[in-house]
Design a protein around this motif. Structure first.
Motif, PDB file in Angstrom:
ATOM      1  N   MET A   1      46.312  19.343 -93.538  1.00  0.00           N
ATOM      2  CA  MET A   1      46.241  18.532 -92.320  1.00  0.00           C
ATOM      3  C   MET A   1      45.473  19.300 -91.237  1.00  0.00           C
ATOM      4  N   ALA A   2      44.561  18.607 -90.566  1.00  0.00           N
ATOM      5  CA  ALA A   2      43.756  19.241 -89.526  1.00  0.00           C
ATOM      6  C   ALA A   2      44.557  19.341 -88.228  1.00  0.00           C
ATOM      7  N   ARG A   3      44.046  20.120 -87.288  1.00  0.00           N
ATOM      8  CA  ARG A   3      44.646  20.281 -85.965  1.00  0.00           C
ATOM      9  C   ARG A   3      46.119  20.691 -86.072  1.00  0.00           C
ATOM     10  N   THR A   4      46.348  21.756 -86.800  1.00  0.00           N
ATOM     11  CA  THR A   4      47.720  22.169 -87.094  1.00  0.00           C
ATOM     12  C   THR A   4      48.505  22.496 -85.820  1.00  0.00           C
ATOM     13  N   ASP A   5      47.881  23.238 -84.916  1.00  0.00           N
ATOM     14  CA  ASP A   5      48.590  23.611 -83.686  1.00  0.00           C
ATOM     15  C   ASP A   5      48.974  22.375 -82.876  1.00  0.00           C
ATOM     16  N   TYR A   6      48.072  21.438 -82.863  1.00  0.00           N
ATOM     17  CA  TYR A   6      48.330  20.196 -82.126  1.00  0.00           C
ATOM     18  C   TYR A   6      49.513  19.447 -82.739  1.00  0.00           C
ATOM     19  N   GLN A   7      49.509  19.343 -84.058  1.00  0.00           N
ATOM     20  CA  GLN A   7      50.616  18.658 -84.731  1.00  0.00           C
ATOM     21  C   GLN A   7      51.930  19.395 -84.485  1.00  0.00           C
ATOM     22  N   THR A   8      51.856  20.720 -84.464  1.00  0.00           N
ATOM     23  CA  THR A   8      53.060  21.507 -84.184  1.00  0.00           C
ATOM     24  C   THR A   8      53.556  21.225 -82.766  1.00  0.00           C
TER      25      THR A   8
END
Lengths: 294, 224
Positions: free
Chosen positions: B1-8
């Motif tokens: 999944m892209a944008r891992t920090d954002y999803q976190t």
């Protein structure tokens, strides 16, 4: 072929010029990949460009897969999607720029004001007078600012007061105030943002109906980008703007309609920009615009 | 999944909002207990604890602003953040109403109307709040309507309780007793305010369910 005889050609399924017939065409046209609520006229604006089952191949590679959509007149329509999804290919179909690529093969119908631009009797050069284009990288000619704008008029032997047209075009491109005292200076002396607005002035000088923009601000800094974005909104009052952008926020800011192309040259969703960015129908579009893939 | 920090960050926001709701529900429970037991120490704890809720609210508000400014959320992410932004406001207000219950306890002098079941009203509001937050946690659009429906029942219960107080006051001879008028009126006012505050907790629970419905389904049917 001139604008007049292109418009008057009778080969379209809906003969040009008759508003009633045009609306019937819009209502009955196929809308694969298009939200039901978005088919037909858009926000009271008539369809100017209509693609029906357009497929494009580069040799054996299919770049566009059965694209059908309707681009409304005097609106900004954005094309977004990952690299290689076919959005720029679609843009180049509208003014037959793909004709210049030997390996390219186009099938399907693409109507400009109800005239199929791929009909045998359409002159691509004349078509491109009606469909101007601005590219990612500003590409002014090594000529004066004045001549850059007047160039398109000259090669068309267009009559009229060139001084007036140049001034009007530069004003519409929001550049006049910055260059009115240096019209004889080289266009290459301008900043990147100014050069791009000069290219826009050059594109609109022949007074096209459609303005195609392929990532017009991607090479510019934020200030120059915001000027181009403001300009695009103003240009839509006079022209139909179709813009390809990798910047989804830019598409959200400036466009009325958004088409989302995904891998394989597929148009996954096309609709009002607000709908696409707030509540898209397609989960694939949702995943793409929220960054879950791509 | 892209944008891992954002999803976190989105997951953390969800977790933090749920934690805030647990703290607020606990304070509301404590506020009701203070009324039940006339527990002044507990009442002071509820009042002093409001700063913690306010700080949580401000932190989460900043988190939402940061996500909008820095991550440019769209579609379901945008609706989630927008809903969370509104829900924390409702939670903060419920915290204020819990404080009110503590203050009523400190000021109250006598239990004039034992027939008015404040605890029952409180239990209903707590259930509504819990269920509303469960819809948010589970992205459960269906139960949002259930929370809204129960608010009608709560409103009827509160209206009946207020009528009971007024009828009893008119029919009794409390106001005829010399020296009792002022304190009686103050206690009556506090009880009516308590009923009103609990009814407002129900309204905030409905707001939370309404925002959740918007978040999940892009449906604004319950928004006013």
């Amino acid at each position: 072929m001139t604008r007049e005889n292109m418009t008057d050609e009778a080969s379209s399924p809906a003969d040009g010029g008759d508003p009633t017939t045009d609306e019937m065409l819009v209502e009955t046209s196929p809308t694969a990949g298009v939200s039901e609520s978005d088919s037909g006229t858009a926000g009271g604006s008539r369809t100017l460009v209509e693609a029906r089952n357009v497929n494009v191949w580069y040799d054996d590679d299919q770049a566009l897969n059965d694209i059908s959509l309707e681009i409304p007149e005097n609106r900004v329509t954005a094309m977004i999607g990952p690299s290689g999804c076919g959005k720029s290919t679609f843009l180049r179909c509208i003014n037959r720029m793909n004709d210049l690529i030997d390996a390219a093969r186009v099938e399907g119908d693409l109507f400009l004001r109800n005239k199929n631009v791929y009909d045998d009797d359409v002159d691509p050069v004349a078509l491109r007078r009606r469909v101007g284009m601005v590219f990612q990288k500003p590409n002014p000619f090594p000529k004066s600012i004045y001549d850059n704008v007047a160039y398109g008029l000259e090669i068309q032997d267009k009559e009229g007061d060139y001084d007036e047209i140049v001034e009007r075009s530069l004003k519409r491109a929001a550049l006049w105030d910055e260059v009115e005292d240096q019209l004889d200076e080289s266009g290459l002396e301008l900043s990147g943002g100014q050069q791009q607005r000069l290219c826009i002035a050059r594109a609109i000088a022949p007074d096209p109906e459609v303005l195609l923009m392929d990532e017009p601000a991607s090479a510019l800094d934020p200030v120059a980008t915001s000027k181009i974005e403001d300009l695009i909104s103003e240009l839509a009052e006079e022209y139909t703007v179709v813009i390809v952008t990798h910047n989804m926020q830019q598409a959200a800011r400036i466009s009325d309609k958004t088409a989302v192309f995904l891998t394989g040259g597929e148009l996954v969703e096309f609709g009002d920009t607000q709908k696409i960015f707030e509540n898209p129908d397609s989960q694939r579009v949702e995943d793409y615009i929220t960054g879950k893939f791509g | 999944m892209a944008r891992t920090d954002y999803q976190t960050s989105l997951s953390e926001l969800r977790g933090d909002v749920l934690y805030m709701s647990e703290v607020v529900a606990e304070r509301l429970r404590m506020g009701l207990d203070t009324l039940d037991r006339k527990d002044d120490d507990l009442a002071r704890e509820v009042i002093e604890g409001d700063d913690e809720i306010n700080e949580m609210y401000l932190d989460l508000e900043q988190d939402c602003i940061d996500l909008i400014a820095l991550q440019q959320p769209v579609a379901s992410d945008l609706r989630f953040i927008a809903a969370s932004f509104k829900i924390i406001t409702d939670l903060e207000r419920i915290g204020d109403l819990a404080v009110n219950l503590g203050e009523y306890t400190l000021d109250a002098e006598q239990d004039l109307f034992p027939d008015v079941d404040v605890q029952r009203l409180g239990d209903v509001t707590l259930e509504m709040l819990d269920d509303a937050m469960e819809t948010y946690a589970n992205e459960d659009a269906d139960n949002c309507f259930d929370v809204a429906d129960r608010d009608d029942e709560l409103d009827a219960m509160c209206e009946a309780a207020s009528e009971l107080v007024m009828r009893d006051l008119i029919q009794s001879d409390r106001l005829d007793e010399e020296g009792e008028v002022e304190s009686t009126m103050q206690d009556v006012s506090r009880l009516l305010l308590t009923i009103r505050d609990l009814e407002r907790v129900g309204d905030h629970a409905v707001n939370i369910a309404a925002r959740t419905l918007y978040m999940v389904e892009n449906d604004d049917e319950l928004l006013y």
